[in-house]
Design an enzyme around this catalytic site. Structure first.
Site, PDB file in Angstrom:
ATOM      1  N   GLU A 197       0.836  -1.214   0.000  1.00  0.00           N
ATOM      2  CA  GLU A 197       0.000   0.000   0.000  1.00  0.00           C
ATOM      3  C   GLU A 197       0.871   1.265   0.000  1.00  0.00           C
ATOM      4  O   GLU A 197       0.561   2.249  -0.668  1.00  0.00           O
ATOM      5  CB  GLU A 197      -0.937  -0.013   1.217  1.00  0.00           C
ATOM      6  N   GLU A 235      -4.013  -9.391   3.623  1.00  0.00           N
ATOM      7  CA  GLU A 235      -4.766  -9.048   4.842  1.00  0.00           C
ATOM      8  C   GLU A 235      -5.936  -9.987   5.090  1.00  0.00           C
ATOM      9  O   GLU A 235      -6.283 -10.274   6.244  1.00  0.00           O
ATOM     10  CB  GLU A 235      -5.280  -7.605   4.755  1.00  0.00           C
TER      11      GLU A 235
HETATM   12  C1  3H9 Z   1      -1.484  -5.016   7.107  1.00  0.00           C
HETATM   13  O1  3H9 Z   1      -0.483  -4.679   6.533  1.00  0.00           O
HETATM   14  C2  3H9 Z   1      -2.689  -4.148   7.226  1.00  0.00           C
HETATM   15  C3  3H9 Z   1      -2.652  -2.935   6.356  1.00  0.00           C
HETATM   16  O2  3H9 Z   1      -3.407  -3.119   5.195  1.00  0.00           O
HETATM   17  C4  3H9 Z   1      -3.276  -1.791   7.043  1.00  0.00           C
HETATM   18  C5  3H9 Z   1      -2.476  -1.210   8.112  1.00  0.00           C
HETATM   19  C6  3H9 Z   1      -2.429   0.244   8.074  1.00  0.00           C
HETATM   20  N1  3H9 Z   1       3.639  -8.048  12.062  1.00  0.00           N
HETATM   21  O3  3H9 Z   1       7.505 -15.328   9.034  1.00  0.00           O
HETATM   22  P1  3H9 Z   1       8.880 -15.080   9.524  1.00  0.00           P
HETATM   23  C7  3H9 Z   1       7.539 -11.353  12.375  1.00  0.00           C
HETATM   24  S1  3H9 Z   1      -1.618  -6.529   7.847  1.00  0.00           S
HETATM   25  C8  3H9 Z   1       4.363  -8.393  13.135  1.00  0.00           C
HETATM   26  O4  3H9 Z   1       9.462 -16.036  10.477  1.00  0.00           O
HETATM   27  P2  3H9 Z   1       9.792 -15.448   6.824  1.00  0.00           P
HETATM   28  C9  3H9 Z   1       7.339 -12.831  12.636  1.00  0.00           C
HETATM   29  O5  3H9 Z   1       6.433 -13.049  13.687  1.00  0.00           O
HETATM   30  C10 3H9 Z   1      -0.082  -7.319   7.535  1.00  0.00           C
HETATM   31  N2  3H9 Z   1       5.367  -9.312  13.060  1.00  0.00           N
HETATM   32  O6  3H9 Z   1       9.904 -14.878   8.302  1.00  0.00           O
HETATM   33  C11 3H9 Z   1       8.760 -13.252  12.975  1.00  0.00           C
HETATM   34  O7  3H9 Z   1       9.001 -12.831  14.296  1.00  0.00           O
HETATM   35  P3  3H9 Z   1       9.903 -13.690  15.294  1.00  0.00           P
HETATM   36  C12 3H9 Z   1       0.014  -7.841   6.155  1.00  0.00           C
HETATM   37  C13 3H9 Z   1       5.603  -9.883  11.881  1.00  0.00           C
HETATM   38  O8  3H9 Z   1      10.987 -14.956   6.116  1.00  0.00           O
HETATM   39  C14 3H9 Z   1       9.617 -12.383  12.052  1.00  0.00           C
HETATM   40  O9  3H9 Z   1       8.796 -11.266  11.695  1.00  0.00           O
HETATM   41  N3  3H9 Z   1       1.245  -8.591   6.008  1.00  0.00           N
HETATM   42  C15 3H9 Z   1       4.852  -9.565  10.743  1.00  0.00           C
HETATM   43  O10 3H9 Z   1       9.519 -16.901   6.856  1.00  0.00           O
HETATM   44  C16 3H9 Z   1      10.042 -13.087  10.789  1.00  0.00           C
HETATM   45  O11 3H9 Z   1       8.880 -13.612  10.154  1.00  0.00           O
HETATM   46  C17 3H9 Z   1       1.273  -9.926   6.185  1.00  0.00           C
HETATM   47  O12 3H9 Z   1       0.288 -10.581   6.384  1.00  0.00           O
HETATM   48  C18 3H9 Z   1       3.828  -8.596  10.854  1.00  0.00           C
HETATM   49  N4  3H9 Z   1       3.101  -8.202   9.798  1.00  0.00           N
HETATM   50  O13 3H9 Z   1       8.506 -14.761   6.213  1.00  0.00           O
HETATM   51  C19 3H9 Z   1       2.631 -10.555   6.074  1.00  0.00           C
HETATM   52  N5  3H9 Z   1       5.329 -10.299   9.698  1.00  0.00           N
HETATM   53  O14 3H9 Z   1      11.261 -13.674  14.653  1.00  0.00           O
HETATM   54  C20 3H9 Z   1       2.882 -11.429   7.277  1.00  0.00           C
HETATM   55  C21 3H9 Z   1       6.344 -11.031  10.176  1.00  0.00           C
HETATM   56  O15 3H9 Z   1       9.802 -12.984  16.580  1.00  0.00           O
HETATM   57  N6  3H9 Z   1       4.223 -11.970   7.283  1.00  0.00           N
HETATM   58  N7  3H9 Z   1       6.517 -10.785  11.495  1.00  0.00           N
HETATM   59  O16 3H9 Z   1       9.272 -15.055  15.291  1.00  0.00           O
HETATM   60  C22 3H9 Z   1       4.605 -12.981   6.475  1.00  0.00           C
HETATM   61  O17 3H9 Z   1       3.882 -13.465   5.643  1.00  0.00           O
HETATM   62  C23 3H9 Z   1       5.982 -13.512   6.666  1.00  0.00           C
HETATM   63  O18 3H9 Z   1       6.410 -13.178   7.956  1.00  0.00           O
HETATM   64  C24 3H9 Z   1       7.023 -12.953   5.648  1.00  0.00           C
HETATM   65  C25 3H9 Z   1       8.456 -13.379   6.056  1.00  0.00           C
HETATM   66  C26 3H9 Z   1       6.712 -13.508   4.249  1.00  0.00           C
HETATM   67  C27 3H9 Z   1       6.990 -11.459   5.625  1.00  0.00           C
END
Ligand code: 3H9
Length: 684
Positions: A110, A130
């Site tokens: 975004e 999301e």
């Molecule tokens: C959003 O954006 C809403 C908006 O539209 C509006 C807002 C204004 N938040 O998965 P990993 C942490 S909603 C907090 O192991 P990978 C995760 O817990 C969001 N923490 O790595 C981990 O922590 P820890 C939309 C997060 O390489 C560390 O980062 N976005 C978030 O296997 C590493 O993550 C999503 O839905 C987060 N958003 O995968 C994406 N994301 O080391 C969600 C990650 O303490 N994330 N962490 O265990 C993912 O899909 C995967 O984490 C990603 C990396 C592909 C990014």
């Protein structure tokens, strides 16, 4: 620490000048989530761009931005919000170019959509996932994306939570340039110059032309997949009306949805899945494997072999009987062809997979650095195989057994290589199902467990640690659930009523539909093996035995709990007679159960067994059990798994259901401390 610093004290946003261009980098490792410090840092950086001819916005490390910090979603979100940051970019009088090198998800994409151009490296992955968190994009995604890629493609991407690679994003019109061999920043600076100071915000772009029915078709495909969750319906409505620029409506819905129980449940499971992966402390010692021997060419062995081939491993499929091996290999090659025909893999990938696969015999494990045993569930047969393997195994080869029930400590007791033995319990079909239980035996070396975790991650699986114990986590809890379903049928419910109650709760299938699909004979063989050691006080339901004796083994014999005809599944008069006979033999007068009572009894069985699994130390935590049930047995993800769900219910109701369960199960029943388990979850 300042309000613009990360938890390590580093600035969350860094900026430097390249001539009169300001280069702004998001710096919030590991994945650059849009925390408050990042949002503040971005606004400050934009203010400092006064006098610049343009701004380049990028991310440090492996990510542009992974999205909003979802840890913030259960309380008030402090300003500045992401919409504030994006509005500041749009009102800045100079162009801003986003450079995506890695991941741009959710608020990350975004943010990029708020810029005047997007340049991405070829490894970039972009999406608005999301929906999978029970919310909708909340920083303009549903309104700006359609102006770049059209309404139909936006429905596919947002409502399907689809993540696209850079090349596809470019072909959709989502990004302006894909950079392969050069530094993306250098290309972005060139692009900035080409804009000549002009702004080109997404919201001012005309909607791309699409055929009149494109959006309808995209919506129809979405609806065909099944009932849409409420947040998907809302996103769909907003995308379809995006011509009207409904930024405030989108934000209001986002704010409402993020506080729902469904969104909280999905966040719980998101973090529980990540925690499950981190359990082995010895991650540093994990080894990599190249050549894998898979012993056993049945359904499970073939599925495991496909999972390894998909991940690019050299695979030798091993069968004792040459005819069985020929058959298994031919099925493997057919499966590659089928995936090619369906467009799931490219011609090059199919060619590669064919070249990676060979058939072999037990001697061939001498060239493997990993052996996965996937023969039939018989402890003696597995012990004999392990003894035979001892002659051929190299001193560093790791062995994983795919047993789903057996005591791996016992299987490995006599082996000199027991430290290199772990359990790797896949779920069928192993190339599709995401869950893998990694079982640590009493003797498994830390490096072997760590390697099994790393390996599972590389196969695209969600690994969960379990200790040895009959059925580990998943099958032990499933057994209790299925046993309860059978008991309800003995007491008066029909299989169809139980299945329908379970589906109504949100599972994709009921327990009897699952039994018919996987075949009743496997559990039958297991029950016969255990007959001698069974507790005589245990309430035993013999209906499935009687069904098997009548040749009703499930879909494969066109008869099981149901009848299967050309026009589909029907309730079965013969199965019903068998059920009535067993009821009469046990002197039971049929009770009528409501849908709620059936659901209550089955959930009580799941929770009680989950508490026992935790007490026995088979699972390390309640979150792991939620991950297992959601990914292995179709517990509705939007409820966060059984233990999270129980934490959202009135404790009295849960405990009453457990009391009922104990009465129904009789004196041999073990009661787990469900109350303690739920209290632990609530306080976490
Ligand atoms: C959003 O954006 C809403 C908006 O539209 C509006 C807002 C204004 N938040 O998965 P990993 C942490 S909603 C907090 O192991 P990978 C995760 O817990 C969001 N923490 O790595 C981990 O922590 P820890 C939309 C997060 O390489 C560390 O980062 N976005 C978030 O296997 C590493 O993550 C999503 O839905 C987060 N958003 O995968 C994406 N994301 O080391 C969600 C990650 O303490 N994330 N962490 O265990 C993912 O899909 C995967 O984490 C990603 C990396 C592909 C990014």
């Amino acid at each position: 620490m300042s309000g613009t610093a990360t938890s390590t004290g580093e600035p969350a946003v860094l900026s430097h000048w390249s001539g009169d261009i300001l280069i702004v980098s998001i710096n919030n490792p590991p994945v650059n989530v849009a925390s408050l410090a990042v949002r503040r840092g971005l606004l400050d950086a934009l203010i400092s761009a006064n006098g610049a001819s343009g701004v380049i916005l990028t991310g440090n490390g492996r990510s542009f931005m992974a999205g909003a910090d979802i840890k913030e979603f259960s309380g008030p979100i402090l300003p500045p919000t992401m919409p504030d940051v994006i509005a500041a970019i749009e009102t800045l009088p100079i162009p801003v170019v986003a450079v995506i090198d890695g991941i741009a998800l959710g608020a990350g994409l975004e943010l990029a959509l708020g810029c005047d151009a997007i340049v991405a490296s070829s490894n970039a992955r972009l999406g608005l996932p999301e929906i999978s968190l029970g919310i909708i994009p909340g920083a303009g995604g549903t309104q700006r994306l359609p102006r770049r890629i059209g309404i139909a493609e936006s429905i596919r991407m947002i409502c399907g939570a689809e993540i696209v690679q850079a090349q596809k994003a470019a072909s959709l019109g989502l990004i302006d340039r894909v950079v392969t061999n050069f530094s993306p920043i250098t290309v972005a600076i060139e692009h900035l110059h080409s804009l000549g100071g002009r702004k080109r915000p997404s919201l001012q772009l005309a909607m791309p032309e699409e055929s009149a029915d494109a959006a309808e078709k995209a919506e129809a495909v979405l609806r065909k997949r099944g009932q849409l969750r409420p947040n998907v319906e809302i996103a769909l409505g907003l995308i379809k009306r995006s011509e009207g620029v409904l930024l405030a409506d989108e934000r209001r819905e986002f704010e409402r949805l993020r506080l729902t129980e469904e969104a909280a449940a999905l966040r719980h499971i998101f973090f529980a899945e990540r925690k499950a992966v981190q359990q082995p402390a010895d991650g540093e010692a994990a080894r990599d494997f190249k050549e894998v021997g898979i012993i056993g060419g049945g359904t499970m062995g073939q599925g495991i072999a496909r999972a390894f081939l998909n991940a690019g491993y050299l695979v030798t499929l091993i069968e004792r009987d040459p005819d069985l091996l020929r058959m298994a290999m031919s099925k493997m090659f057919d499966a590659i062809e089928a995936r090619l025909e369906r467009g799931r893999i490219s011609k090059d990938e199919a060619r590669k997979q064919r070249s990676l696969l060979t058939g072999g015999s037990i001697n061939d494990i001498s060239r493997c650095d990993l052996v996965v045993e996937a023969i039939f569930e018989d402890a003696d047969a597995k012990k004999r195989l392990f003894a035979e393997m001892s002659v051929h195994l190299r001193p560093y080869t790791m062995v994983a057994t795919n047993t789903s029930y057996l005591d791996i400590n016992q299987l490995g007791k006599e082996l000199s290589w027991a430290d290199r033995l772990v359990g790797l319990h896949f779920f069928s079909p192993a190339d599709v199902m995401k869950l893998v239980e990694v079982i640590e035996t009493d003797k498994s070396a830390a490096w072997a467990v760590a390697s099994a975790f790393k390996l599972s991650g590389g196969l695209g699986k969600k690994p969960v640690l379990a200790k040895v114990g009959e059925g580990f986590i998943a099958n032990r809890i499933y057994s209790a659930y299925r046993g309860q379903a059978e008991l309800l049928v003995l007491e008066g419910a029909s299989p169809a009523a139980v299945d329908s109650a379970v589906r109504e709760f949100g599972f994709p299938m009921g327990p009897f539909e699952v039994s018919d699909m996987s075949g009743l004979d496997i559990a039958w063989a297991m029950r016969r093996r255990r007959a001698e050691t069974r507790n005589p006080h245990e309430r035993y339901v013999a209906i499935p035995d009687r069904l098997c004796e009548a040749g009703r083994l499930g879909i494969k014999t066109k008869q099981g709990w149901y009848d299967y005809r050309d026009d589909g599944k029907q309730e079965s008069a013969e199965a019903d007679q068998i059920i009535r006979r067993e009821r009469a033999a046990a002197d039971i007068v049929a009770t009528s159960y409501s849908t709620a009572q059936i659901q209550c009894a089955l959930l009580a069985a799941i929770l009680n067994e989950a508490a026992c699994v935790l007490e026995d130390g088979v699972a390390a935590g309640a979150g792991d059990i939620d991950v297992v049930l959601v990914n292995g047995y179709g517990f509705p993800r939007w409820l966060g798994g059984p233990i999270h769900w129980a934490g959202t219910q009135a404790l009295r109701d849960i405990l009453n259901a457990q009391e009922e369960l104990s009465k129904r199960m009789g004196p041999a029943h073990r009661q787990g401390d469900v109350e303690r388990m739920i209290a632990a979850v609530r306080s976490s």
